[in-house]
Design an enzyme around this catalytic site. Structure first.
Site, PDB file in Angstrom:
ATOM      1  N   ALA A 154     -53.537  43.548  28.535  1.00 15.44           N
ATOM      2  CA  ALA A 154     -53.857  42.298  29.220  1.00 15.44           C
ATOM      3  C   ALA A 154     -54.853  41.526  28.369  1.00 15.44           C
ATOM      4  O   ALA A 154     -56.065  41.762  28.423  1.00 15.44           O
ATOM      5  CB  ALA A 154     -54.422  42.597  30.612  1.00 15.44           C
ATOM      6  N   GLU A 205     -54.853  34.742  28.804  1.00  9.45           N
ATOM      7  CA  GLU A 205     -55.326  34.109  30.034  1.00  9.45           C
ATOM      8  C   GLU A 205     -54.737  32.705  30.068  1.00  9.45           C
ATOM      9  O   GLU A 205     -54.177  32.230  29.071  1.00  9.45           O
ATOM     10  CB  GLU A 205     -56.860  34.031  30.040  1.00  9.45           C
ATOM     11  CG  GLU A 205     -57.494  35.400  29.953  1.00  9.45           C
ATOM     12  CD  GLU A 205     -59.023  35.351  29.965  1.00  9.45           C
ATOM     13  OE1 GLU A 205     -59.595  34.232  30.011  1.00  9.45           O
ATOM     14  OE2 GLU A 205     -59.629  36.428  29.916  1.00  9.45           O
ATOM     15  N   GLY A 257     -54.558  32.147  24.976  1.00  8.14           N
ATOM     16  CA  GLY A 257     -53.385  32.906  24.554  1.00  8.14           C
ATOM     17  C   GLY A 257     -53.426  33.029  23.050  1.00  8.14           C
ATOM     18  O   GLY A 257     -53.720  34.086  22.494  1.00  8.14           O
ATOM     19  N   SER A 258     -53.218  31.889  22.379  1.00  8.96           N
ATOM     20  CA  SER A 258     -53.332  31.884  20.922  1.00  8.96           C
ATOM     21  C   SER A 258     -54.788  32.002  20.498  1.00  8.96           C
ATOM     22  O   SER A 258     -55.102  32.637  19.492  1.00  8.96           O
ATOM     23  CB  SER A 258     -52.742  30.591  20.359  1.00  8.96           C
ATOM     24  OG  SER A 258     -51.352  30.554  20.570  1.00  8.96           O
ATOM     25  N   ILE A 276     -48.529  39.007  31.379  1.00  6.49           N
ATOM     26  CA  ILE A 276     -48.727  40.425  31.086  1.00  6.49           C
ATOM     27  C   ILE A 276     -47.393  41.172  31.218  1.00  6.49           C
ATOM     28  O   ILE A 276     -46.897  41.396  32.332  1.00  6.49           O
ATOM     29  CB  ILE A 276     -49.803  41.045  32.013  1.00  6.49           C
ATOM     30  CG1 ILE A 276     -51.074  40.183  31.972  1.00  6.49           C
ATOM     31  CG2 ILE A 276     -50.072  42.486  31.608  1.00  6.49           C
ATOM     32  CD1 ILE A 276     -51.596  39.873  30.576  1.00  6.49           C
ATOM     33  N   GLY A 298     -17.954  29.333  20.392  1.00  7.03           N
ATOM     34  CA  GLY A 298     -17.540  28.151  21.136  1.00  7.03           C
ATOM     35  C   GLY A 298     -18.047  28.213  22.565  1.00  7.03           C
ATOM     36  O   GLY A 298     -19.152  28.710  22.815  1.00  7.03           O
ATOM     37  N   GLU A 323     -47.179  37.813  21.105  1.00  9.17           N
ATOM     38  CA  GLU A 323     -47.930  38.525  20.063  1.00  9.17           C
ATOM     39  C   GLU A 323     -48.215  37.638  18.849  1.00  9.17           C
ATOM     40  O   GLU A 323     -48.149  38.074  17.702  1.00  9.17           O
ATOM     41  CB  GLU A 323     -47.249  39.843  19.687  1.00  9.17           C
ATOM     42  CG  GLU A 323     -47.416  40.855  20.814  1.00  9.17           C
ATOM     43  CD  GLU A 323     -46.756  42.180  20.573  1.00  9.17           C
ATOM     44  OE1 GLU A 323     -46.804  42.654  19.431  1.00  9.17           O
ATOM     45  OE2 GLU A 323     -46.209  42.746  21.533  1.00  9.17           O
ATOM     46  N   GLY A 324     -48.538  36.389  19.153  1.00  7.84           N
ATOM     47  CA  GLY A 324     -48.870  35.444  18.109  1.00  7.84           C
ATOM     48  C   GLY A 324     -47.683  34.560  17.805  1.00  7.84           C
ATOM     49  O   GLY A 324     -46.739  34.991  17.137  1.00  7.84           O
TER      50      GLY A 324
END
Ligand code: COS
Length: 403
Positions: free
Chosen positions: A138, A141, A145-146, A172, A353, A377-378
């Site tokens: 965790a 937030e 994040g980044s 999470i 198609g 994860e980035g």
């Protein structure tokens, strides 16, 4: 996804010099196991139960031994990055949720394997390896994040031997089904990145709740968690006080290469489906594969997949060979492999198609499954920052040494 008509998994790259015989045997064994066992674990419409069953089956069959060090039941003295990458690639080829279940079991506990005390390792890793405890982490937030250094969930002392965690975490993976979470929170030793600490928090700790589940285009267990006066023993901390950011970054360095491997597996499956399609679909009086534009798509796919594989296994090979950090290598692998797999899958959809966007057709599922890997994860943009900073740091160091 049904296995009828499933193409053959091509493991030709196992002959590349990146691998040793144990890794080759692991990959071949897992591929054979996945072929006969993955579909049976999937419970239609129930991702939680599917994941629990997948983790248990992977544990029972011994494949999760790749996720922990030998001292706790694992296959290698330390985590073997190439083995983890092979596992994620092969499972992704078979099924996105199987890959997710394996990958989360590894990264959910990887922080403990890399930074946990002996007591923490003994308490969690054997159960992870057996598939009896599900892990999660965790970190993200709503506003962090980044930018990990912006984490605001707080951890404060509570008596001599405990801390109290308050705040909220979101996006999470395994949220709601995990047995424990590695939680990153602001401990305040310094502002920004230097004031974070990481704790292992059992899912049944009072004050920890799942406040919402999040539905996404490729369904998997995903949730927002609340921490309300969550009391955790100090002995559950990973690393030194304030070292949480480095714990996070060093662990992500390893697991970003495995996300790249998962993307590679999804991309390879799309290419296998595209090749089948090119051989069997008739159009303008002959097979689709006779058309030069089809050949161009297949060739672009092949080149991008080989390039991705070389980058993935270069990163793993460097780490397993003793490199202290593979920050740049794993960021390049993740950036390239996830973006390339998206392009490969898109081309495969085009070759199908209208059937390419039809629910229940494999390339349609791949199209949804790949998308999040370019973000979590980035995100690709973060990988670019990490790569460029590393290049500039190396340049400055070289200039300093030459002066
Ligand atoms: N391994 C070990 N230590 C590392 C490291 C790594 N890979 N990367 C950075 N560090 C260290 C730095 O050396 C620095 O140490 P000092 O304080 O001793 O100088 C410290 O950590 C802070 O590093 P930096 O200044 O680079 O931190 P930033 O806040 O600028 O980092 C980025 C910015 C974007 C690179 C970082 O926040 C990041 O990778 N974010 C993405 C996180 C992510 O993947 N989020 C998705 C959530 S998981 S689904």
């Amino acid at each position: 996804m049904k296995s009828e008509g499933r193409p053959l998994l091509d493991l030709a790259h196992l002959s590349w010099p990146f691998f040793d015989d144990a890794q080759r045997a692991f990959a071949a064994g897992l591929a054979a196991w996945a072929h006969s066992n993955v579909d049976a674990q999937l419970v239609p419409g129930n991702v939680d139960e599917s994941c629990r069953r997948l983790v248990r089956a992977l544990g029972d069959a011994g494949w999760l031994r790749a996720s922990v060090p030998r001292a706790h039941g694992g296959l290698h003295d330390a985590l073997d990055v190439r083995t983890l990458c092979l596992a994620r690639e092969i499972l992704a080829w078979h099924d996105g949720l199987a890959e997710f279940a394996f990958g989360m079991q590894c990264i959910g506990s990887g922080w403990i394997a890399l930074f946990g005390s002996d007591a923490l390792k003994a308490a969690y890793l054997p159960a992870v390896c057996a598939g009896r405890k599900l892990g999660a982490f965790a970190l993200s937030e709503q506003e962090a994040g980044s930018d990990v250094s912006a984490i605001s969930t707080s951890v404060v002392p509570d008596g001599a031997a405990h801390v109290r965690i308050d705040g909220a975490k979101t996006w999470i993976s395994n949220g709601g089904i995990a047995d424990f979470y590695v939680v990153f929170a602001r401990s305040g030793e310094a502002p920004g990145a230097r004031g974070l600490s990481a704790f292992v928090v059992d899912a049944d700790t009072p004050g920890l709740s799942v406040s919402a589940r999040i539905d996404v285009i490729a369904p998997h267990p995903l949730a927002t968690l609340g921490f309300d006066g969550c009391k955790v023993a100090l002995s559950q901390r990973l690393g030194a006080p304030g070292a949480g950011f480095k714990v996070a970054m060093a662990t992500l360095d390893i697991f970003r290469s495995t996300v790249a491997a998962a993307a590679l597996g999804l991309g390879r499956r799309a290419q296998a489906e595209a090749l089948n399609r090119a051989a069997t679909r008739r159009l303008f009086g002959g097979p689709l594969g006779d058309l030069q534009l089809t050949q161009a798509a297949l060739a672009d796919n092949a080149a991008e997949l080989d390039a991705a594989a070389l980058l993935v296994y270069r990163a793993g090979w460097a780490k397993d060979g003793g490199a202290a950090r593979i920050t740049r290598e794993s960021a390049i692998a993740k950036m390239y492999a996830t973006e390339a797999a998206q392009r490969v899958i898109d081309r495969a959809v085009q070759l199908f198609g209208g059937n390419g966007v039809r629910v229940g057709v494999k390339v349609e599922a791949l199209y949804r499954e790949i998308r999040a890997l370019r973000i979590y994860e980035g995100a690709t943009e973060v990988q670019k920052i990490v790569i460029a900073r590393d290049l500039l740091k190396a340049q400055a160091a070289a200039a300093g040494a030459a002066a």
